[in-house]
Design a protein around this motif. Structure first.
Motif, PDB file in Angstrom:
ATOM      1  N   GLY A   1     -49.051  24.119 123.868  1.00 57.57           N
ATOM      2  CA  GLY A   1     -49.952  23.893 122.738  1.00 57.57           C
ATOM      3  C   GLY A   1     -50.162  22.430 122.406  1.00 57.57           C
ATOM      4  O   GLY A   1     -51.288  22.003 122.111  1.00 57.57           O
ATOM      5  N   LEU A   2     -49.104  21.619 122.459  1.00 62.20           N
ATOM      6  CA  LEU A   2     -49.230  20.209 122.074  1.00 62.20           C
ATOM      7  C   LEU A   2     -50.112  19.406 123.030  1.00 62.20           C
ATOM      8  O   LEU A   2     -51.047  18.733 122.587  1.00 62.20           O
ATOM      9  CB  LEU A   2     -47.842  19.575 121.950  1.00 62.20           C
ATOM     10  CG  LEU A   2     -47.002  20.051 120.772  1.00 62.20           C
ATOM     11  CD1 LEU A   2     -45.644  19.363 120.775  1.00 62.20           C
ATOM     12  CD2 LEU A   2     -47.708  19.789 119.447  1.00 62.20           C
ATOM     13  N   PRO A   3     -49.862  19.435 124.349  1.00 65.91           N
ATOM     14  CA  PRO A   3     -50.734  18.641 125.227  1.00 65.91           C
ATOM     15  C   PRO A   3     -52.178  19.114 125.242  1.00 65.91           C
ATOM     16  O   PRO A   3     -53.103  18.300 125.328  1.00 65.91           O
ATOM     17  CB  PRO A   3     -50.076  18.779 126.604  1.00 65.91           C
ATOM     18  CG  PRO A   3     -49.195  19.962 126.508  1.00 65.91           C
ATOM     19  CD  PRO A   3     -48.760  20.055 125.093  1.00 65.91           C
ATOM     20  N   ILE A   4     -52.395  20.430 125.147  1.00 59.69           N
ATOM     21  CA  ILE A   4     -53.773  20.927 125.148  1.00 59.69           C
ATOM     22  C   ILE A   4     -54.496  20.495 123.879  1.00 59.69           C
ATOM     23  O   ILE A   4     -55.680  20.134 123.904  1.00 59.69           O
ATOM     24  CB  ILE A   4     -53.788  22.462 125.316  1.00 59.69           C
ATOM     25  CG1 ILE A   4     -53.263  22.836 126.704  1.00 59.69           C
ATOM     26  CG2 ILE A   4     -55.197  23.014 125.127  1.00 59.69           C
ATOM     27  CD1 ILE A   4     -53.093  24.319 126.922  1.00 59.69           C
TER      28      ILE A   4
ATOM     29  N   ALA B   1     -57.882  18.257 123.652  1.00 59.42           N
ATOM     30  CA  ALA B   1     -59.066  18.801 122.992  1.00 59.42           C
ATOM     31  C   ALA B   1     -59.493  17.991 121.778  1.00 59.42           C
ATOM     32  O   ALA B   1     -60.697  17.840 121.525  1.00 59.42           O
ATOM     33  CB  ALA B   1     -58.806  20.253 122.583  1.00 59.42           C
ATOM     34  N   PHE B   2     -58.539  17.440 121.009  1.00 62.34           N
ATOM     35  CA  PHE B   2     -58.873  16.833 119.714  1.00 62.34           C
ATOM     36  C   PHE B   2     -58.400  15.398 119.537  1.00 62.34           C
ATOM     37  O   PHE B   2     -58.664  14.798 118.498  1.00 62.34           O
ATOM     38  CB  PHE B   2     -58.283  17.685 118.575  1.00 62.34           C
ATOM     39  CG  PHE B   2     -58.767  19.101 118.561  1.00 62.34           C
ATOM     40  CD1 PHE B   2     -60.064  19.400 118.198  1.00 62.34           C
ATOM     41  CD2 PHE B   2     -57.930  20.136 118.933  1.00 62.34           C
ATOM     42  CE1 PHE B   2     -60.515  20.706 118.191  1.00 62.34           C
ATOM     43  CE2 PHE B   2     -58.366  21.445 118.935  1.00 62.34           C
ATOM     44  CZ  PHE B   2     -59.672  21.732 118.567  1.00 62.34           C
ATOM     45  N   GLY B   3     -57.660  14.874 120.492  1.00 58.21           N
ATOM     46  CA  GLY B   3     -57.159  13.510 120.336  1.00 58.21           C
ATOM     47  C   GLY B   3     -55.952  13.469 119.393  1.00 58.21           C
ATOM     48  O   GLY B   3     -55.349  14.490 119.066  1.00 58.21           O
ATOM     49  N   GLN B   4     -55.627  12.264 118.931  1.00 62.79           N
ATOM     50  CA  GLN B   4     -54.416  12.066 118.142  1.00 62.79           C
ATOM     51  C   GLN B   4     -54.458  12.805 116.795  1.00 62.79           C
ATOM     52  O   GLN B   4     -53.433  13.294 116.322  1.00 62.79           O
ATOM     53  CB  GLN B   4     -54.186  10.572 117.895  1.00 62.79           C
ATOM     54  CG  GLN B   4     -53.711   9.810 119.119  1.00 62.79           C
ATOM     55  CD  GLN B   4     -52.341  10.281 119.587  1.00 62.79           C
ATOM     56  OE1 GLN B   4     -51.538  10.761 118.798  1.00 62.79           O
ATOM     57  NE2 GLN B   4     -52.082  10.136 120.881  1.00 62.79           N
TER      58      GLN B   4
ATOM     59  N   ALA C   1     -51.267  19.823 115.369  1.00 64.97           N
ATOM     60  CA  ALA C   1     -50.606  20.710 116.322  1.00 64.97           C
ATOM     61  C   ALA C   1     -49.094  20.519 116.286  1.00 64.97           C
ATOM     62  O   ALA C   1     -48.330  21.482 116.439  1.00 64.97           O
ATOM     63  CB  ALA C   1     -51.136  20.453 117.737  1.00 64.97           C
ATOM     64  N   THR C   2     -48.645  19.290 116.076  1.00 68.49           N
ATOM     65  CA  THR C   2     -47.209  19.021 115.975  1.00 68.49           C
ATOM     66  C   THR C   2     -46.621  19.699 114.746  1.00 68.49           C
ATOM     67  O   THR C   2     -45.506  20.246 114.788  1.00 68.49           O
ATOM     68  CB  THR C   2     -46.947  17.509 115.913  1.00 68.49           C
ATOM     69  OG1 THR C   2     -47.498  16.894 117.085  1.00 68.49           O
ATOM     70  CG2 THR C   2     -45.464  17.209 115.845  1.00 68.49           C
ATOM     71  N   LEU C   3     -47.357  19.680 113.647  1.00 68.14           N
ATOM     72  CA  LEU C   3     -46.904  20.352 112.439  1.00 68.14           C
ATOM     73  C   LEU C   3     -46.785  21.859 112.669  1.00 68.14           C
ATOM     74  O   LEU C   3     -45.814  22.495 112.255  1.00 68.14           O
ATOM     75  CB  LEU C   3     -47.869  20.053 111.292  1.00 68.14           C
ATOM     76  CG  LEU C   3     -47.521  20.643 109.923  1.00 68.14           C
ATOM     77  CD1 LEU C   3     -46.143  20.193 109.472  1.00 68.14           C
ATOM     78  CD2 LEU C   3     -48.578  20.236 108.898  1.00 68.14           C
TER      79      LEU C   3
ATOM     80  N   LEU D   1     -55.396  25.451 114.581  1.00 66.47           N
ATOM     81  CA  LEU D   1     -54.656  26.686 114.323  1.00 66.47           C
ATOM     82  C   LEU D   1     -55.063  27.771 115.318  1.00 66.47           C
ATOM     83  O   LEU D   1     -54.206  28.462 115.891  1.00 66.47           O
ATOM     84  CB  LEU D   1     -54.913  27.159 112.896  1.00 66.47           C
ATOM     85  CG  LEU D   1     -54.324  28.528 112.523  1.00 66.47           C
ATOM     86  CD1 LEU D   1     -52.806  28.497 112.573  1.00 66.47           C
ATOM     87  CD2 LEU D   1     -54.811  28.965 111.145  1.00 66.47           C
ATOM     88  N   VAL D   2     -56.368  27.933 115.529  1.00 69.10           N
ATOM     89  CA  VAL D   2     -56.855  28.945 116.478  1.00 69.10           C
ATOM     90  C   VAL D   2     -56.357  28.633 117.883  1.00 69.10           C
ATOM     91  O   VAL D   2     -55.921  29.523 118.626  1.00 69.10           O
ATOM     92  CB  VAL D   2     -58.394  29.014 116.447  1.00 69.10           C
ATOM     93  CG1 VAL D   2     -58.915  29.932 117.550  1.00 69.10           C
ATOM     94  CG2 VAL D   2     -58.874  29.502 115.090  1.00 69.10           C
ATOM     95  N   LEU D   3     -56.401  27.353 118.267  1.00 68.75           N
ATOM     96  CA  LEU D   3     -55.932  26.960 119.595  1.00 68.75           C
ATOM     97  C   LEU D   3     -54.445  27.263 119.755  1.00 68.75           C
ATOM     98  O   LEU D   3     -54.016  27.797 120.781  1.00 68.75           O
ATOM     99  CB  LEU D   3     -56.197  25.473 119.813  1.00 68.75           C
ATOM    100  CG  LEU D   3     -55.748  24.903 121.168  1.00 68.75           C
ATOM    101  CD1 LEU D   3     -56.465  25.600 122.313  1.00 68.75           C
ATOM    102  CD2 LEU D   3     -55.981  23.395 121.220  1.00 68.75           C
ATOM    103  N   SER D   4     -53.652  26.929 118.745  1.00 67.66           N
ATOM    104  CA  SER D   4     -52.220  27.199 118.817  1.00 67.66           C
ATOM    105  C   SER D   4     -51.950  28.694 118.970  1.00 67.66           C
ATOM    106  O   SER D   4     -51.105  29.111 119.769  1.00 67.66           O
ATOM    107  CB  SER D   4     -51.526  26.669 117.557  1.00 67.66           C
ATOM    108  OG  SER D   4     -50.164  27.030 117.536  1.00 67.66           O
TER     109      SER D   4
END
Length: 308
Positions: free
Chosen positions: A106-109, A113-116, A122-124, A255-258
């Motif tokens: 999830g984190l690298p994708i 997809a969204f940058g930093q 995503a980290t949260l 959220l949806v991506l995760s």
């Protein structure tokens, strides 16, 4: 994006595949490896993430509510895939759908997809899912379970099943240190980081060892249903839960991506520790990881519609 996904997925399959090869050729004590990861490496990862991830209270409350709703819906979907199945398999199917890989995939994708900015959200979510996993999974596996040598479980007993995992202690320690603005000594923190870095390879090897010891996994109808619930139902639940909690734009998309990620390998370790159906979890993790490339690619393609 497909190239980026393959760059993330290929290392995962490579490490798990090597574990399967070793397990097929040599006798391996899988229970010991699982416990080293569960009681030593994973707690270090939890503490490291808690101490190094910047978080804001408002984001935690809003995103946490959406995450909790998504998990609840996913657990229900997994439970439904196990209707009329034995109790241990039904619980393992629920855990397989309700615990997803928001970390190493999830984190690298999210970064691609969204940058930093998206990576921070995503980290949260990863932090919430990692902590939640060590609270939710023990309850799923032990609630209202009565074994021949045990009395009927009480709320206090269920609580003990949760808090006996060191990862839960590390949550309390990490939150306390951050609240008091305290820092671990540099030498201790470096040791924690070393242990944290070893967690991912070990959990992937554990998946491979489980699969290799039994040959090519038997992919029955329930495993396929659980995989569909995880890869298709997950992002749909994330979308509904995010909208219900007022999420919009990039935060909703993250959220949806995760929620579209495959079953987390850590779910296998917890299944082993609490007497769940580890084989079912391993098969679902294997199949959902294998099929996640096209489904995640589709989700990523559709995400721009959520970020006008």
């Amino acid at each position: 994006m497909l190239q980026a996904l393959s760059n993330v997925l290929l290392p995962v399959m490579l490490v798990a595949g090597l574990g399967a090869v070793v397990s097929a050729r040599f006798p391996i004590d899988q229970a010991t490896i699982a416990r080293v990861t569960l009681y030593l490496l994973s707690p270090a990862l939890v503490l490291n993430v808690l101490l190094t991830t910047p978080v804001q209270a408002r984001e935690v409350v809003s995103l946490g509510a959406a995450y909790a709703l998504t998990v609840a819906g996913s657990l229900l979907l997994g439970w439904l895939t196990g209707l009329r199945a034995p109790q241990d398999q039904r619980r393992s199917l629920a855990a397989s759908v309700g615990i997803w890989n928001s970390g190493n995939m999830g984190l690298p994708i999210a970064l691609f997809a969204f940058g930093q900015a998206g990576f921070a959200h995503a980290t949260l979510l990863f932090l919430m899912s990692f902590v939640g996993m060590y609270v939710i999974a023990p309850v799923v596996y032990t609630a209202r379970v009565r074994r021949p040598d045990q009395s009927h479980p009480t709320p206090a007993g269920m609580l003990l099943n949760v808090v006996r995992l060191p990862a839960v202690w590390m949550v309390a320690l990490g939150i306390t240190l951050r609240a008091l603005h305290l820092h671990l000594p540099q030498g201790v923190m470096r040791g924690v980081e070393l242990l944290a870095q070893a967690t991912l390879p070990m959990v992937l090897l554990s998946l491979g060892l489980q699969l290799g010891s039994g040959g090519w996994p038997r992919l029955d109808a329930r495993v396929w249903l659980a995989t569909a619930a995880r890869l298709i139902g997950g992002p749909l639940l994330g979308l509904v839960a995010g909208l219900a909690c007022g999420q919009r734009g990039e935060v909703l998309a993250v959220l949806v991506l995760s929620a579209s990620m495959p079953t987390a390998v850590n779910a296998l370790l917890i299944a082993r520790e609490y007497g769940g159906d580890a084989e079912t979890v391993a098969r679902t993790a294997f199949l959902s990881t294998l099929l996640s490339v096209p489904t995640i690619a589709l989700v990523v393609t559709l995400l721009p519609r959520l970020t006008p």
